[in-house]
Design a protein around this motif. Structure first.
Motif, short mmCIF file in Angstrom:
data_model
loop_
_atom_site.label_atom_id
_atom_site.label_comp_id
_atom_site.label_asym_id
_atom_site.label_seq_id
_atom_site.Cartn_x
_atom_site.Cartn_y
_atom_site.Cartn_z
N UNK A 209 0.81 -1.21 0.00
CA UNK A 209 0.00 0.00 0.00
C UNK A 209 0.85 1.27 0.00
N UNK A 210 2.16 1.09 0.11
CA UNK A 210 3.08 2.23 0.13
C UNK A 210 3.35 2.69 -1.30
N UNK A 211 3.17 3.98 -1.55
CA UNK A 211 3.57 4.58 -2.82
C UNK A 211 4.93 5.23 -2.57
N UNK A 212 6.02 4.68 -3.13
CA UNK A 212 7.35 5.23 -2.85
C UNK A 212 7.44 6.70 -3.28
N UNK A 213 8.08 7.50 -2.47
CA UNK A 213 8.19 8.92 -2.79
C UNK A 213 8.98 9.19 -4.06
N UNK A 214 9.87 8.26 -4.44
CA UNK A 214 10.59 8.46 -5.70
C UNK A 214 9.61 8.46 -6.88
N UNK A 215 8.53 7.66 -6.78
CA UNK A 215 7.52 7.65 -7.83
C UNK A 215 6.72 8.95 -7.84
N UNK A 216 6.41 9.46 -6.65
CA UNK A 216 5.68 10.72 -6.55
C UNK A 216 6.53 11.86 -7.09
N UNK A 217 7.81 11.86 -6.74
CA UNK A 217 8.72 12.88 -7.24
C UNK A 217 8.78 12.88 -8.77
N UNK A 218 8.88 11.70 -9.35
CA UNK A 218 8.92 11.60 -10.82
C UNK A 218 7.62 12.11 -11.45
N UNK A 219 6.49 11.78 -10.82
CA UNK A 219 5.19 12.20 -11.34
C UNK A 219 5.08 13.72 -11.36
N UNK A 220 5.47 14.35 -10.27
CA UNK A 220 5.38 15.81 -10.18
C UNK A 220 6.39 16.47 -11.11
N UNK A 221 7.61 15.94 -11.11
CA UNK A 221 8.68 16.52 -11.92
C UNK A 221 8.36 16.50 -13.41
N UNK A 222 7.58 15.49 -13.85
CA UNK A 222 7.22 15.40 -15.26
C UNK A 222 6.34 16.56 -15.70
N UNK A 223 5.54 17.10 -14.79
CA UNK A 223 4.66 18.22 -15.12
C UNK A 223 5.21 19.55 -14.62
N UNK A 224 5.78 19.52 -13.43
CA UNK A 224 6.28 20.74 -12.79
C UNK A 224 7.73 20.48 -12.37
N UNK A 250 8.93 22.07 -1.88
CA UNK A 250 8.10 20.89 -1.71
C UNK A 250 8.99 19.83 -1.06
N UNK A 251 8.41 18.92 -0.27
CA UNK A 251 9.24 17.97 0.45
C UNK A 251 8.70 16.55 0.39
N UNK A 252 9.57 15.59 0.74
CA UNK A 252 9.23 14.17 0.70
C UNK A 252 9.79 13.50 1.94
N UNK A 253 8.91 12.86 2.73
CA UNK A 253 9.32 12.15 3.93
C UNK A 253 9.17 10.66 3.66
N UNK A 254 10.31 9.97 3.55
CA UNK A 254 10.32 8.60 3.01
C UNK A 254 10.81 7.59 4.04
N UNK A 255 10.10 7.47 5.15
CA UNK A 255 10.61 6.63 6.23
C UNK A 255 10.53 5.14 5.91
N UNK A 256 9.79 4.77 4.87
CA UNK A 256 9.70 3.35 4.51
C UNK A 256 10.79 2.98 3.51
N UNK A 257 10.94 3.76 2.45
CA UNK A 257 11.88 3.41 1.37
C UNK A 257 13.27 4.01 1.56
N UNK A 258 13.39 5.07 2.35
CA UNK A 258 14.69 5.71 2.60
C UNK A 258 14.78 6.09 4.07
#
Length: 339
Positions: A209-224, A250-258
């Protein structure tokens, strides 16, 4: 007594998170699911909560050991009566540089100005969707998004620094990632994405159920398009970025994957006076009893020093290696220590 007492992994004690209540008016699934925290759930009685005087006394002792930052949490901290009075008292403690609060934002419109006047500097608001129907389901009580957005506006107008935390859970709110990024980019508030964590025992957490923040970062970076920003200080939990066109952070708190256990400087005090040295701890150290039995400040200082020096917690690092056995051991509920 030395400043910045170090634990067994040489991590200083710098931050204290103080839960002032175990009650909350929301029933978010990852924290207080309604089927467990229902109408008959027995919350802590008033005499079991630390008094404001006890909290302030412990704050003074913690600052003598190096604590500089205080964060007020819950439950929902604004459900604790006369909370601005506590903020005002903590703000007068020598050594406290920074006082912040984490809240669901639903009561901010009423209290923001008073909190600022009392000495609160920053507020972090939890908001997981801008879609009314989905947000109502996520908060478990049908609260509309506007209630929280109005609270955010009230906090900003009062002069408080505002950050927004969004917990992303696969199958629940991934579709809200870009709308949230766009909205708060324009509003000028720092939005931070938090990986869904296995805090407590009630949320039915699963790794898939975890969405890794690296995926979120890539998603946002592609548009913004984004670019990294250096940390503000040792132990900062969020990886910082900014939009290339307007510089908004903007920030990313990745206590599961990092996992960032190696730089964790945080202690947590529960509403009933137990000290937890990790967000994922199973047991806490009872400080209420020695407080009420008449221990001196020096005795309490020695006790806290010994607890911190023995500290060896690094759950998020271990979880990655032993997921099955580690994530199913009993842990303190997030509603007791505020995340």
């Amino acid at each position: 007594m030395e400043k910045h007492v170090l634990d067994s992994l040489d991590r200083p004690l710098r931050d204290l998170r103080i839960s002032v209540t175990d009650k909350c008016n929301f029933r978010c699934r990852y924290c207080m699911p309604a089927e467990i925290f229902g109408p008959d759930f027995a919350f802590l009685p008033q005499d079991k909560l630390l008094s404001f005087e006890e909290i302030v006394r412990l704050t003074r002792i913690f600052t003598s050991l190096g604590v500089e930052k205080i964060r007020i949490t819950g439950g929902e901290p604004l459900m604790r009566r006369e909370l601005p009075r506590l903020i005002q008292q903590i703000s007068q403690v020598a050594g406290v540089r920074d006082i912040a609060m984490t809240t669901n934002g639903s009561l901010l419109t009423k209290f923001a100005a008073e909190l600022k006047q009392a000495g609160l500097q920053r507020v972090t608001v939890s908001l997981d969707s801008l879609d009314d129907e989905r947000f109502g389901q996520l908060n478990g009580r049908g609260y509309p998004v506007k209630t929280v957005l109005d609270g955010i506006d009230a906090a900003a107008e009062a002069g408080l620094e505002v950050k927004i935390n969004m917990v992303v859970q696969r199958g629940a709110n991934e579709q809200d990632i870009l709308p949230m990024a766009r909205y708060f980019r324009e509003k000028g508030h720092i939005l931070r994405f938090i990986e869904y964590m296995d805090v407590g025992n009630s949320n039915g957490w699963r790794l898939d159920q975890v969405v890794p923040n690296r995926d979120i970062l890539q998603m946002i970076n592609a548009e913004l398009p984004l670019e990294p920003v250096q940390p503000n200080y040792f132990g900062e939990v969020a990886s910082r970025y900014r939009y290339r066109d307007n510089g908004q952070e903007i920030g990313f708190i990745s206590s599961v994957t990092q996992a960032f256990c190696s730089s964790c400087t945080r202690a947590r005090l529960s509403a009933e006076g137990k000290l937890y040295t990790c967000l994922f701890a199973s047991d806490g150290y009872d400080l209420r009893q020695p407080l009420r039995e008449g221990h001196t400040d020096e005795q309490l200082q020695t006790m806290l020093t010994e607890i911190w020096r023995k500290r060896a917690d690094r759950y998020s690092e271990i979880r990655g290696k032993h997921t099955a056995e580690e994530t199913h051991r009993k842990k303190v509920e997030m509603s007791h220590i505020g995340g």
